[in-house]
Design an enzyme around this catalytic site. Structure first.
Site: not given
Ligand code: ADP
Length: 502
Positions: A196, A248-250, A253, A270, A304, A405
């Protein structure tokens, strides 16, 4: 020659691309391109002008289920049994096509997430190199024999087996590279994938899906499901997924860790960073000035491991930070297809507002604006999400801009007096992704490399990344390593076999 289109013979034109054909983009499930079961789509926005690019299928829980089943079937019937040499051949075939068509991927990413063409193009060596590195890994996997101390005659060896179905979830800050960083090791290890991409920038990943089919990847080995956080959450929670590989974001994560509990999925994460970049007075300042600037301004700060806490030895603080600010003012913020542009827009209006909130926080907490400081709200770029390189001086460790961040082109510059102090302050963060050290003193460089709590330390350089060098976090920057021989291990189970010989 039109500066917006440096290659007049190219089929590619600014803001036009053969992959953007007016038709909604579909999901790749079991080797077929199909609409979401619900028929829903979402709109992908061009961050350079805020206008729609195309509609994209919005996958729901039913689509995730179909994709996971397709991946399971492909795992059991083909990919798991595929010989290493055959997996390698497909990865290399994909690398060959990718190398030839790289320009199309660079342009698509520039349109979709706003990376300047100078940057998206320059990723070619690294991205093709990643695929070839994983192709080599496919034929390099092996277990070991173990001398045991069991009474009698026993022979023990280990097998490395693919974990199974991988749910891969990626961010938007380098779309094609982020996807390759998940697909490559998974396929090399013999896993199948449901990927995804970020809803902010899904297009190059979808084009990559077709490329892998063209390279001969069997149906169902790589499935691509598009959608926002809810789509990712459904994938992270699905009981048919054996491992989640996430960047993605903490906060997300942490949500994935919770979602993984149902079937105790293996995880690699990561996550975010607030990396220290430490400049001593003895450093080669002509190298350190652009190094420190681009450690943050590259990709508009949307990296990041960006070196956003710039620690500068007090005796050169004014001079050095002044030069970094001047460097920031000298680089071109502009249209992404202008080859001179170094700084493009931020990816979305949400991200713009987030970064502007931090600019306001920096000002109101008393930091000194030495460059930039406000979004571009006048002129040709006003309709896009542009923030110029920003340098805050006189930053204190407890300010919001020194702790959180920002994910924008914003440097927080802090003075320091001695090595002990900068080690303590550098490590005083919940993150631990990257760290930089600029000095000619070898002992000091080694000492800091050991003491700094981060997955990467760069000395007299920053963000030097290579497919063979592991990358990943300490503390809340996550766990698991990407690149390097450690990466494929993240996708393998170890089985110990003990045989009584007599
Ligand atoms: P960023 O701020 O870098 O977009 P996110 O962590 O919001 O960071 O997004 C990174 C990825 O995680 C994207 O593909 C987003 O659609 C997906 N994402 C966002 N929320 C969730 C969740 N609760 N569970 C799994 N994936 C998610």
């Amino acid at each position: 020659m039109n500066s917006l289109n440096p290659d007049p013979s190219s089929r590619l034109q600014p803001h036009k691309h053969p992959f953007i054909d007016g038709k909604p983009k579909k999901l790749l499930i079991g080797g077929q391109w199909r609409e979401a079961v619900s028929g829903k789509t979402f709109t992908s926005i061009n961050p350079s002008n805020g206008r729609p690019i195309t509609e994209i299928a919005d996958a729901g829980a039913e689509d995730i289920d179909l994709a996971v089943h397709a991946a399971r079937k492909a795992f059991e019937t083909t990919w798991r049994k595929c010989k290493p040499l055959d997996r390698q051949a497909i990865l290399n075939a994909a690398a060959d096509i990718f190398e030839k068509r790289y320009e199309e991927f660079a342009w698509l990413d520039s349109i979709d997430y706003g990376g300047p063409i100078s940057r998206t193009r320059s990723g070619k060596r690294r991205h093709v190199g990643l695929l070839r590195y994983y192709a080599a890994q496919a034929v390099s996997l092996h277990g070991e024999t173990i001398e045991n101390s069991l009474p009698g005659d026993f022979f023990t060896y280990t097998l490395k087996e693919p974990i199974g179905v991988v749910g891969a979830i990626t961010p938007w800050n380098g779309p094609v590279g982020n996807s390759l960083w998940k697909i490559g090791p998974a396929l090399a290890a013999g896993c199948t994938v449901v990927l995804k991409p970020s809803e902010q920038a899904s297009l190059s990943t979808l084009m990559l899906g077709q490329l892998f089919l063209d390279a001969g990847l069997p149906p169902g080995v790589l499935n691509i499901v598009t959608g926002a956080g809810a789509t990712g959450a459904a994938l992270a929670a699905h009981p048919g997924v054996d491992k989640v590989a996430f960047t993605g974001s903490t906060a997300t994560g942490q949500a994935i860790v919770r979602a993984s509990a149902g079937n105790l999925k293996r995880l690699s994460l990561e996550l975010g960073g607030k990396s220290p970049n430490i400049v001593f007075a003895d450093a080669d300042l002509d190298e350190a000035v652009p190094g420190a600037a681009m450690a943050v301004f590259a990709n508009s700060g949307q990296i990041c491991s960006a070196g956003t806490r710039l620690f500068v030895e007090r005796k050169i603080y004014e001079e050095f930070v002044g030069r970094v600010a001047e460097y920031g003012r000298s680089i071109k913020v502009g249209e992404v297809f202008d080859p001179e542009t170094v700084i493009g827009p931020l990816v979305s209006e949400t991200q713009l507002n987030r970064v502007c909130g931090y600019l306001e926080a920096g000002r109101s907490e008393g930091a000194r604006v030495m460059a930039g400081g406000r979004r571009l709200s006048e002129g040709d770029l006003a309709s896009g999400y542009f923030v110029p390189p920003t340098v805050f001086g006189d930053v204190r460790d407890d300010m919001k801009i020194a702790r959180e961040e920002i994910f924008g082109p914003v440097i927080s510059a802090l003075p320091f007096d001695n090595i002990e102090e900068v080690i303590t302050r550098g490590n005083d963060t919940s993150f631990g992704l990257g760290a930089g050290v600029w000095t000619k003193d070898l002992s000091r460089a080694h000492r800091l490399s050991r003491e700094l709590q981060s997955g990467s330390v760069w000395v007299n350089c920053y963000q030097a990344m290579d497919p063979a060098v592991p990358f990943g976090g300490y503390k809340m920057s996550g766990y698991g390593r990407e690149s390097g021989i450690q990466h494929v291990e993240e996708y393998l189970n170890v089985k110990a076999v003990t045989i009584k010989v007599s």
